[in-house]
Scaffold this active site. Structure first.
Site, PDB file in Angstrom:
ATOM      1  N   ARG A   1      -3.991   8.395 -10.092  1.00 56.85           N
ATOM      2  CA  ARG A   1      -5.196   8.520 -10.933  1.00 56.85           C
ATOM      3  C   ARG A   1      -6.473   8.769 -10.128  1.00 56.85           C
ATOM      4  O   ARG A   1      -7.516   9.060 -10.686  1.00 56.85           O
ATOM      5  CB  ARG A   1      -5.337   7.269 -11.811  1.00 56.85           C
TER       6      ARG A   1
ATOM      7  N   GLN B   1       8.335   1.947   3.008  1.00 51.05           N
ATOM      8  CA  GLN B   1       9.070   1.937   1.744  1.00 51.05           C
ATOM      9  C   GLN B   1       9.120   3.399   1.289  1.00 51.05           C
ATOM     10  O   GLN B   1       8.164   3.911   0.711  1.00 51.05           O
ATOM     11  CB  GLN B   1       8.331   1.071   0.705  1.00 51.05           C
TER      12      GLN B   1
ATOM     13  N   ASP C   1      -5.375  -2.230  -2.701  1.00 47.37           N
ATOM     14  CA  ASP C   1      -6.441  -1.548  -3.442  1.00 47.37           C
ATOM     15  C   ASP C   1      -7.410  -2.517  -4.117  1.00 47.37           C
ATOM     16  O   ASP C   1      -8.040  -2.185  -5.106  1.00 47.37           O
ATOM     17  CB  ASP C   1      -5.823  -0.598  -4.480  1.00 47.37           C
TER      18      ASP C   1
ATOM     19  N   ALA D   1       0.828  -1.209   0.000  1.00 50.04           N
ATOM     20  CA  ALA D   1       0.000   0.000   0.000  1.00 50.04           C
ATOM     21  C   ALA D   1       0.865   1.264   0.000  1.00 50.04           C
ATOM     22  O   ALA D   1       0.494   2.276   0.584  1.00 50.04           O
ATOM     23  CB  ALA D   1      -0.917  -0.004   1.214  1.00 50.04           C
ATOM     24  N   ALA D   2       2.014   1.185  -0.666  1.00 51.82           N
ATOM     25  CA  ALA D   2       2.919   2.333  -0.636  1.00 51.82           C
ATOM     26  C   ALA D   2       2.710   3.279  -1.808  1.00 51.82           C
ATOM     27  O   ALA D   2       3.171   4.424  -1.785  1.00 51.82           O
ATOM     28  CB  ALA D   2       4.368   1.848  -0.629  1.00 51.82           C
TER      29      ALA D   2
HETATM   30  C1  UD1 Z   1       0.987  -5.197 -10.625  1.00 50.53           C
HETATM   31  C2  UD1 Z   1       1.691  -6.451 -11.141  1.00 50.53           C
HETATM   32  C3  UD1 Z   1       0.926  -6.980 -12.362  1.00 50.53           C
HETATM   33  C4  UD1 Z   1      -0.508  -7.262 -11.970  1.00 50.53           C
HETATM   34  C5  UD1 Z   1      -1.164  -6.030 -11.346  1.00 50.53           C
HETATM   35  C6  UD1 Z   1      -2.505  -6.403 -10.745  1.00 50.53           C
HETATM   36  C7  UD1 Z   1       4.074  -6.213 -10.684  1.00 50.53           C
HETATM   37  C8  UD1 Z   1       5.401  -5.864 -11.240  1.00 50.53           C
HETATM   38  N1  UD1 Z   1       3.034  -6.110 -11.506  1.00 50.53           N
HETATM   39  O1  UD1 Z   1       1.068  -4.219 -11.637  1.00 50.53           O
HETATM   40  O2  UD1 Z   1       1.517  -8.156 -12.825  1.00 50.53           O
HETATM   41  O3  UD1 Z   1      -1.245  -7.677 -13.082  1.00 50.53           O
HETATM   42  O4  UD1 Z   1      -0.347  -5.517 -10.267  1.00 50.53           O
HETATM   43  O5  UD1 Z   1      -3.196  -5.260 -10.325  1.00 50.53           O
HETATM   44  O6  UD1 Z   1       3.978  -6.602  -9.530  1.00 50.53           O
HETATM   45  N2  UD1 Z   1       3.385  -0.895  -4.590  1.00 50.53           N
HETATM   46  C9  UD1 Z   1       4.175  -0.632  -3.502  1.00 50.53           C
HETATM   47  N3  UD1 Z   1       5.464  -0.254  -3.725  1.00 50.53           N
HETATM   48  C10 UD1 Z   1       5.974  -0.144  -4.969  1.00 50.53           C
HETATM   49  C11 UD1 Z   1       5.152  -0.420  -6.074  1.00 50.53           C
HETATM   50  C12 UD1 Z   1       3.852  -0.801  -5.854  1.00 50.53           C
HETATM   51  O7  UD1 Z   1       3.732  -0.725  -2.358  1.00 50.53           O
HETATM   52  O8  UD1 Z   1       7.139   0.206  -5.061  1.00 50.53           O
HETATM   53  C13 UD1 Z   1       2.001  -1.295  -4.355  1.00 50.53           C
HETATM   54  C14 UD1 Z   1       0.986  -0.331  -4.931  1.00 50.53           C
HETATM   55  O9  UD1 Z   1       0.600   0.638  -3.945  1.00 50.53           O
HETATM   56  C15 UD1 Z   1      -0.167  -1.236  -5.285  1.00 50.53           C
HETATM   57  C16 UD1 Z   1       0.526  -2.555  -5.617  1.00 50.53           C
HETATM   58  O10 UD1 Z   1       1.789  -2.506  -5.030  1.00 50.53           O
HETATM   59  O11 UD1 Z   1      -1.025  -1.457  -4.186  1.00 50.53           O
HETATM   60  C17 UD1 Z   1       0.632  -2.811  -7.132  1.00 50.53           C
HETATM   61  O12 UD1 Z   1       1.426  -1.806  -7.679  1.00 50.53           O
HETATM   62  P1  UD1 Z   1       1.114  -1.141  -9.079  1.00 50.53           P
HETATM   63  O13 UD1 Z   1       2.118  -0.110  -9.354  1.00 50.53           O
HETATM   64  O14 UD1 Z   1      -0.326  -0.776  -9.131  1.00 50.53           O
HETATM   65  O15 UD1 Z   1       1.400  -2.379 -10.031  1.00 50.53           O
HETATM   66  P2  UD1 Z   1       0.745  -2.653 -11.447  1.00 50.53           P
HETATM   67  O16 UD1 Z   1       1.492  -1.907 -12.472  1.00 50.53           O
HETATM   68  O17 UD1 Z   1      -0.718  -2.459 -11.378  1.00 50.53           O
HETATM   69 MG    MG Z   2      -2.051  -1.400 -10.124  1.00 53.76          MG
END
Ligand code: UD1
Ligand code: MG
Length: 505
Positions: free
Chosen positions: A42, A102, A133, A36-37
């Protein structure tokens, strides 16, 4: 209906029953990690994405509720963006949750690594990873994932789903011959052929904790986003000869992540429908599910009826056969058996059995209406204990009051509780009949069985059984109109009336 079929309180969101043969203890993970970081750009909001609400709970609150059904030894939420707000919220809704910070969002793999480090690094047992989310994800689906993971002795099991539009998601690449999952390719890094795959990564996984920690050290950042992808762990584990499995979600809508307010409203609609469906199947009549909105914490008993345009929030409870609506909003309010609440707003109030409220009433905190009582039309109440059978039928304000049983409060009465600085209390006894347009200037007490005259301003205590009259005496000044308004329409009407009286004599 046979008496044995009578239910107790029907909970709207009961913990889903355990699947047979998979007691929680067998699949109980060592940790659940909630990511949840991220910022949630959007959403275009000053509120962090995971704190937006649907059906009475934050997005991350829904995820934590599902995660709690697994009874994990540790529950870690990775926070980053707006972490003060998110951490404060988590402390409020689930104080046993740990947080891992993080500071920079370098990818989902990086986030999980930080979570594991906060638990001392390598974790012995299963680690489940979910995103903060995905509010529609159920505890049951998580349990099935954990059960598959342990039954198949996998190193990793990914929750997947077939979706109509896979744009943006990581694609599940399977071996053409065996059907085994070989890797997950992010949309941005996928070939045209891979982009045609409709089976996607939900972002939910069960891992072997030790293998996960070791593999995360090997994750590289040579991808289009320059991030540490958690999804790369699958390929790493597979290449090292470990078992990689998948569990396909029955309903792809469950794993939908919320990225904008359109998706937020879609998720709210789906969850609301889910809650109403379970209420209806448990014996509640919902006249118009499309305009009825309820929170996950609302409870009902059998044969409750909800009319259109009604919102039920918080710990609101409708008793057996209670009827609410149309156009009512009840928050933390209990409506007991057989009561009727119509076109009303109520907050932290209690409505006793067979009582009637509205239309057009406002029950503010601390209102308690006894059995068969009535709070009628254009009546506002606050901090008021109203006894059994007592009626306040029309156009009144009752604040800071205690009223006994079977008393009737006349129309257009005001309990004058505020002297400009402090609030004061009024007590009215049982079996009283107070006149219309009374002001009860608090602090004041009206004894049992008393009457008060219409138009009275009651400033002194009324002994039991008395009639209190507190208003000016009426004086008629005859002929005043003829003298002071000669020739007016009023004077002519008066003259005609007196001629009429004379001719009748
Ligand atoms: C990610 C997955 C993708 C999947 C999708 C489902 C990866 C690389 N990709 O993509 O395969 O289909 O979710 O919704 O994992 N977050 C952190 N720290 C970070 C990055 C993200 O806490 O450094 C958290 C975000 O807040 C979010 C979740 O991880 O809750 C997913 O991150 P997001 O950037 O939305 O990944 P997607 O591109 O959607
Ligand atoms: Mg996502």
């Amino acid at each position: 209906m046979s008496p044995t079929k009578r239910p107790g309180i029907l909970r709207m969101s009961p913990p889903t029953p355990q699947p047979k043969g998979n007691p929680v203890s067998a699949i109980r993970p060592a940790a659940v990690v909630v990511l949840a970081a991220g910022e949630g750009t959007r959403m275009k909001s000053a509120t962090p994405k995971v704190l937006h609400e649907i059906c009475g709970r934050s997005l991350v609150g829904h995820v934590l509720a599902a995660a709690r059904e697994l009874e994990p030894e540790n529950l870690v939420v990775v926070v980053g963006h707006a972490r003060e707000k998110v951490t404060a919220h988590l402390a409020e809704i689930d104080p046993a949750v740990r947080t891992a910070v993080q500071a920079e969002q370098n990818g989902t793999g990086h986030a999980v690594r930080i979570a594991l480090e906060s638990l001392g690094g390598s974790v012995d047992g299963t680690v489940v990873v979910v995103c903060g989310d995905t509010p529609l994800l159920s505890g049951e689906t998580l349990r099935q994932l954990a059960a598959t993971h342990s039954a198949d002795s996998n190193a990793v099991t990914v929750l997947t789903a077939e979706v109509p539009d896979a744009t943006g998601y990581g694609r599940i690449v399977r071996d053409g011959a065996t059907g085994a999952v070989t890797e997950i390719v992010e949309h941005k890094d996928a070939s045209d052929e891979q982009r045609a795959i409709r089976e996607i990564n939900s972002g939910v996984f069960a891992f072997d904790g030790q293998l996960l920690f070791d593999s995360l050290k090997k994750v590289r950042t040579d991808n289009s986003q320059g991030e540490e992808y958690l999804t790369d762990v699958l390929g790493i584990l597979r290449e090292a000869g470990h078992r990689v499995g998948a569990s396909v979600a029955a309903d792809h809508r469950e794993i939908a992540g919320i990225n904008n307010r359109v998706q937020l409203s879609e998720a709210r609609r789906i969850l609301n429908d889910r809650l109403l469906t379970s209420a209806m199947l448990a014996g509640v009549t919902v006249i118009d599910p499309a305009t009825t909105w309820i929170d996950v914490t609302v409870t009902f008993e059998q044969d409750a009826v909800v009319h259109p345009g009604t919102q039920l929030h918080g710990s609101t409870h409708l008793g057996e056969g209670a009827e609410v609506g149309p156009n009512s909003r009840l928050t933390d309010t209990r409506v007991d058996a057989g009561a009727r609440v119509d076109n009303t707003v109520a907050v932290s109030a209690y409505v006793g059995p067979q009582a009637k409220v509205g239309p057009y009433a406002y029950l503010r905190p601390g209102t308690s209406l006894g059995a068969k009582g009535k709070i009628g039309t254009y009546v506002e109440t606050k901090n008021a204990a109203i006894g059994e059978g007592t009626k306040i039928p029309h156009l009144s304000y009752v604040g800071d009051a205690t009223i006994g049983e079977y008393t009737n409060i006349g129309a257009a009465s005001v309990f004058v509780n505020y002297d400009g600085q402090e609030k004061h209390h009024t007590t009215v006894g049982s079996h009283c009949r107070t006149g219309s347009d009374n002001m009860f200037v608090a602090p004041v007490t009206v004894g049992d069985g008393s009457y008060t005259a219409a138009g009275s301003v009651i400033t002194k205590d009324v002994p039991p059984g008395s009639l209190a009259v507190a208003r000016g005496q009426q004086r008629n000044i005859e002929g005043w109109v003829a003298r002071k308004r000669p020739g007016s329409a009023a004077a002519k009407a008066a003259e005609a009336a007196s001629r009429q009286v004379e001719s009748e004599d």
